[in-house]
Design a protein around this motif. Structure first.
Motif, PDB file in Angstrom:
ATOM      1  N   ASN A 119     -10.280  -8.896  -1.754  1.00 15.04           N
ATOM      2  CA  ASN A 119      -8.821  -9.048  -2.187  1.00 15.04           C
ATOM      3  C   ASN A 119      -8.877 -10.071  -3.274  1.00 15.04           C
ATOM      4  N   HIS A 120      -8.122 -10.068  -4.301  1.00 10.17           N
ATOM      5  CA  HIS A 120      -7.748 -11.110  -5.215  1.00 10.17           C
ATOM      6  C   HIS A 120      -6.432 -11.838  -4.781  1.00 10.17           C
ATOM      7  N   ASP A 121      -6.356 -13.297  -4.858  1.00  8.86           N
ATOM      8  CA  ASP A 121      -5.392 -14.123  -4.652  1.00  8.86           C
ATOM      9  C   ASP A 121      -4.345 -13.767  -5.478  1.00  8.86           C
ATOM     10  N   VAL A 122      -3.198 -13.222  -4.969  1.00  8.53           N
ATOM     11  CA  VAL A 122      -2.275 -12.910  -5.886  1.00  8.53           C
ATOM     12  C   VAL A 122      -1.012 -13.817  -6.185  1.00  8.53           C
ATOM     13  N   LEU A 123      -0.855 -14.081  -7.572  1.00  5.53           N
ATOM     14  CA  LEU A 123       0.042 -15.039  -7.846  1.00  5.53           C
ATOM     15  C   LEU A 123       1.495 -14.492  -7.724  1.00  5.53           C
ATOM     16  N   ALA A 124       2.539 -15.519  -7.509  1.00  2.72           N
ATOM     17  CA  ALA A 124       3.765 -15.049  -7.491  1.00  2.72           C
ATOM     18  C   ALA A 124       4.373 -14.204  -8.489  1.00  2.72           C
ATOM     19  N   VAL A 125       4.130 -14.857  -9.814  1.00  6.54           N
ATOM     20  CA  VAL A 125       4.532 -13.942 -11.093  1.00  6.54           C
ATOM     21  C   VAL A 125       3.472 -12.829 -11.121  1.00  6.54           C
ATOM     22  N   GLY A 126       2.615 -13.035 -10.795  1.00  7.30           N
ATOM     23  CA  GLY A 126       1.726 -11.740 -10.751  1.00  7.30           C
ATOM     24  C   GLY A 126       2.222 -10.617 -10.007  1.00  7.30           C
ATOM     25  N   ALA A 127       2.775 -10.688  -8.611  1.00 13.12           N
ATOM     26  CA  ALA A 127       3.205  -9.622  -8.083  1.00 13.12           C
ATOM     27  C   ALA A 127       4.206  -8.993  -8.683  1.00 13.12           C
ATOM     28  N   ILE A 128       4.857  -9.849  -9.421  1.00 13.07           N
ATOM     29  CA  ILE A 128       6.241  -9.265 -10.397  1.00 13.07           C
ATOM     30  C   ILE A 128       5.955  -8.241 -11.687  1.00 13.07           C
ATOM     31  N   ALA A 129       4.900  -8.952 -12.224  1.00  9.57           N
ATOM     32  CA  ALA A 129       4.137  -8.122 -13.676  1.00  9.57           C
ATOM     33  C   ALA A 129       3.486  -6.966 -12.840  1.00  9.57           C
ATOM     34  N   SER A 130       2.933  -6.921 -12.090  1.00 10.67           N
ATOM     35  CA  SER A 130       2.233  -5.749 -11.476  1.00 10.67           C
ATOM     36  C   SER A 130       2.951  -4.609 -10.665  1.00 10.67           C
ATOM     37  N   TYR A 131       4.252  -4.874 -10.801  1.00  9.84           N
ATOM     38  CA  TYR A 131       4.929  -3.958 -10.199  1.00  9.84           C
ATOM     39  C   TYR A 131       5.122  -3.846  -8.682  1.00  9.84           C
ATOM     40  N   GLY A 132       4.901  -5.174  -8.278  1.00  8.78           N
ATOM     41  CA  GLY A 132       4.681  -5.308  -6.605  1.00  8.78           C
ATOM     42  C   GLY A 132       3.458  -5.255  -6.330  1.00  8.78           C
ATOM     43  N   GLY A 133       2.289  -5.366  -7.191  1.00  6.57           N
ATOM     44  CA  GLY A 133       0.978  -5.533  -6.640  1.00  6.57           C
ATOM     45  C   GLY A 133       0.477  -4.220  -6.803  1.00  6.57           C
ATOM     46  N   VAL A 134       0.835  -3.182  -7.515  1.00 11.68           N
ATOM     47  CA  VAL A 134       0.322  -1.675  -7.348  1.00 11.68           C
ATOM     48  C   VAL A 134      -0.632  -1.450  -8.403  1.00 11.68           C
ATOM     49  N   ASP A 135      -1.032  -2.482  -9.449  1.00  9.75           N
ATOM     50  CA  ASP A 135      -1.941  -2.314 -10.357  1.00  9.75           C
ATOM     51  C   ASP A 135      -3.534  -2.511  -9.973  1.00  9.75           C
ATOM     52  N   ILE A 136      -4.416  -2.299 -10.544  1.00 11.34           N
ATOM     53  CA  ILE A 136      -5.870  -2.492 -10.320  1.00 11.34           C
ATOM     54  C   ILE A 136      -6.290  -3.937 -10.033  1.00 11.34           C
ATOM     55  N   VAL A 137      -5.494  -4.943 -10.527  1.00 11.46           N
ATOM     56  CA  VAL A 137      -5.936  -6.311 -10.475  1.00 11.46           C
ATOM     57  C   VAL A 137      -5.301  -6.781  -9.178  1.00 11.46           C
ATOM     58  N   PHE A 138      -4.422  -6.699  -8.757  1.00 15.91           N
ATOM     59  CA  PHE A 138      -3.539  -7.369  -7.691  1.00 15.91           C
ATOM     60  C   PHE A 138      -3.805  -6.608  -6.319  1.00 15.91           C
ATOM     61  N   SER A 139      -3.760  -5.436  -6.625  1.00 14.56           N
ATOM     62  CA  SER A 139      -3.567  -4.386  -5.436  1.00 14.56           C
ATOM     63  C   SER A 139      -4.744  -4.818  -4.436  1.00 14.56           C
ATOM     64  N   PRO A 140      -4.289  -4.657  -3.131  1.00 17.68           N
ATOM     65  CA  PRO A 140      -5.553  -5.039  -2.051  1.00 17.68           C
ATOM     66  C   PRO A 140      -6.558  -4.131  -1.990  1.00 17.68           C
TER      67      PRO A 140
END
Length: 550
Positions: free
Chosen positions: A128-149
């Protein structure tokens, strides 16, 4: 009974009631003594067991590190150039150390053997990647390939990215788009011959145009399309800056809901604009696909030559037949996932590629004898009467050595993407707590004198030894991991392997480069999400090809 008699009997009645109640309580306690005893024994056993587990865990200590201050931890002492600060601290505390950044426990790894434990031996725990607060917003709630668990959702996104976007066949099919934009860049530089050029800016614009052409092709046409492209680039630039800014919400997660710096609100505004723009592009493409389907039916599925990535991914959605798109559905894929994937590619692909080419040109200008070797190879392989094609790249061995050496000294992301362990585990004999932020300092590892001879010198020849293919971009050799390692290694490697050498070869082959008179070459860097030059590289091109009509 007289009143006097009742009063005189009251004390006796009170004593009798007290004695009876006490007897009943005693009887209850006696009857339940066995149950209470069992309860006490079990409670004691549980307490002792937990104490023993806690005691054993404590025997595996946390990594060493500076003491820090209350509340803020080590924040006042690390400066802004974190890749350098962490490397310096590692000289004191060793290749694995603990820092407290606000309320966040941060573990920093600075050795290939420990990186192997993180990326290979305990790959699943650190997936799992460490999710930034603004990263979660930029990735549509963490559904992208970078921040999704790590899990089924992430596997689905990676499969789609590899099989439909970044495989050899798809990239080969879209070579015409890359070739068109590179030729346009060369033409623009030719018109600026003899004048100073911001190399990084030019590479950014070219890479951005290449990626957007690959993403949605000619969906945006005419003047409106050009204006939208300019707006997209400006919004993306602001998104990248927000992702790189230090955020109190990340340092003190309990305060994240306050958004004290307003970074979350600013990111929401940028992503809202980006979201509306993509909706417009997607709707236009769906309309076009319905029109094509009504005339050609299933023929729109044949071949890949004319398909951009948006068309391919829309065909993977679970769309109804009336939408006019074949129902080759990928379970779980949604429009939001497509938007998040596009943003990933635009941010990561554009910034990392343009920065790598800029660093390469800076190193070549600093080492003219190396630039001459690269130019001579281009003359031999391509010739001065031809333009560079991607088909030439496999023969440009020295140029590939230059690219690899650039990525060794100037990795695109100096900390890669920090990990967040899903469970506590032991690395290098130390306890890594669940939920901590784990940083692998690739920048420091790739300059380690224990792994590299003359590590601070720019020597492309180190990658040209006969039969030495260990230093590829796959992350298998933990001395060299510019794109990460393990199951979450960068999915965009196939594109980077094509674009960086193609752009560099094209501008080296078509032009001679020199610094403006009186300008000193500044090789200092600036820490952030991308490791960029602190001072933009400005150089002057002059035509090199014998046939100017090329």
């Amino acid at each position: 009974m007289s009143l006097i008699s009742k009063v005189s009997d009251a004390p006796y009645a009170l004593v009798q009631w007290w004695w009876q109640a006490g007897s009943e309580i005693y009887q209850y306690r006696r009857d339940n003594f066995f149950v209470l005893s069992i309860f006490l024994v079990l409670a004691t056993a549980i307490t002792v067991s937990r104490w023993r587990r806690w005691s054993r865990r404590e025997r595996t200590p946390l990594p060493p590190g500076p003491g820090g201050l209350p509340i803020v931890g080590d924040l006042p002492f690390i400066g802004t150039q974190l890749h350098r600060s962490f490397a310096k601290l590692a000289e004191t505390y060793g290749p694995i150390m603990k820092l407290r950044l606000g309320a966040k426990v941060c573990i920093v790894v600075t050795s290939p053997s420990l990186a192997k434990e993180v990326f290979k031996d305990h790959d699943t725990i650190f997936a799992n990647h460490d999710v930034l607060a603004v990263g979660a917003i930029a990735s549509y709630g963490g559904v992208d390939i970078v921040f999704s668990p790590y899990g089924d959702h992430w596997r689905m996104l990676r499969k789609v990215s590899v099989s439909e976007m970044l495989n050899h066949k798809r990239l080969e099919a879209m070579y015409g788009l890359r070739r068109k934009e590179v030729r346009h860049m060369v033409s623009q530089l030719y018109s600026k011959a003899g004048s100073p050029v911001d190399v990084g800016e030019q590479m950014f614009l070219t890479t951005f145009n290449i990626i957007t052409s690959m993403l949605w092709g000619d969906t945006l046409e005419g003047e409106k399309g050009r204006r939208t492209t300019v707006d997209v680039r400006e919004v993306m630039d602001r998104v990248v800056k927000l992702l790189g800014e230090p955020n109190i919400s990340d340092l003190f997660p309990a305060l994240a809901w306050l958004d004290i710096q307003g970074l979350g609100r600013r990111m929401k505004k940028e992503i809202s604009w980006f979201d509306q723009m993509l909706d417009s592009i997607i709707n236009k493409r769906l309309k076009r696909e319905r029109e094509r389907a009504s005339g050609r039916g299933e023929e729109i599925d044949d071949g890949v030559q004319d398909k951009d990535l948006l068309q391919v991914l829309l065909q993977q959605l679970n769309l109804k037949a009336k939408e006019g798109v074949p129902n080759n559905a990928t379970p779980g894929l949604t429009i939001s996932h497509i938007k998040a994937l596009f943003l990933d590619m635009m941010v990561a692909g554009t910034e990392s590629t343009s920065s790598a080419v800029e660093w390469a040109m800076a190193e070549l200008l600093k080492h003219p004898h190396i630039m001459k070797k690269a130019e001579e190879e281009l003359e031999e392989v391509v010739g001065l009467k031809n333009m560079v094609e991607e088909s030439h790249l496999p023969k440009l061995h020295y140029l590939h050595g230059v690219v690899k050496e650039v990525l060794r000294l100037h990795p695109p992301a100096p900390f890669l993407v920090p990990r967040c362990p899903s469970a506590s585990c032991t690395v290098g004999g130390f306890m890594i707590p669940k939920g901590s932020k784990v940083i692998v300092n690739a920048w420091a590892m790739q300059r380690d004198p224990m792994s590299w001879d003359n590590p601070l010198e720019f020597q492309p020849e180190r990658f040209l030894r006969s039969g030495d293919d260990e230093y590829d971009f796959s992350g298998k050799d933990f001395r060299y991991i510019p794109f990460g390692s393990g199951r979450r290694v960068c999915v965009g490697i196939p594109m980077a392997e094509r674009m960086v050498p193609y752009l560099l070869a094209s501008i080296l082959h078509s032009f001679r480069w020199q610094l403006p008179n009186g300008v000193e070459l500044d090789m200092s860097d600036k820490f952030g999400m991308e490791l960029k030059k602190a001072m933009p590289l400005v150089a002057i091109p002059s035509p090199r090809l014998s046939n100017s009509t090329l």
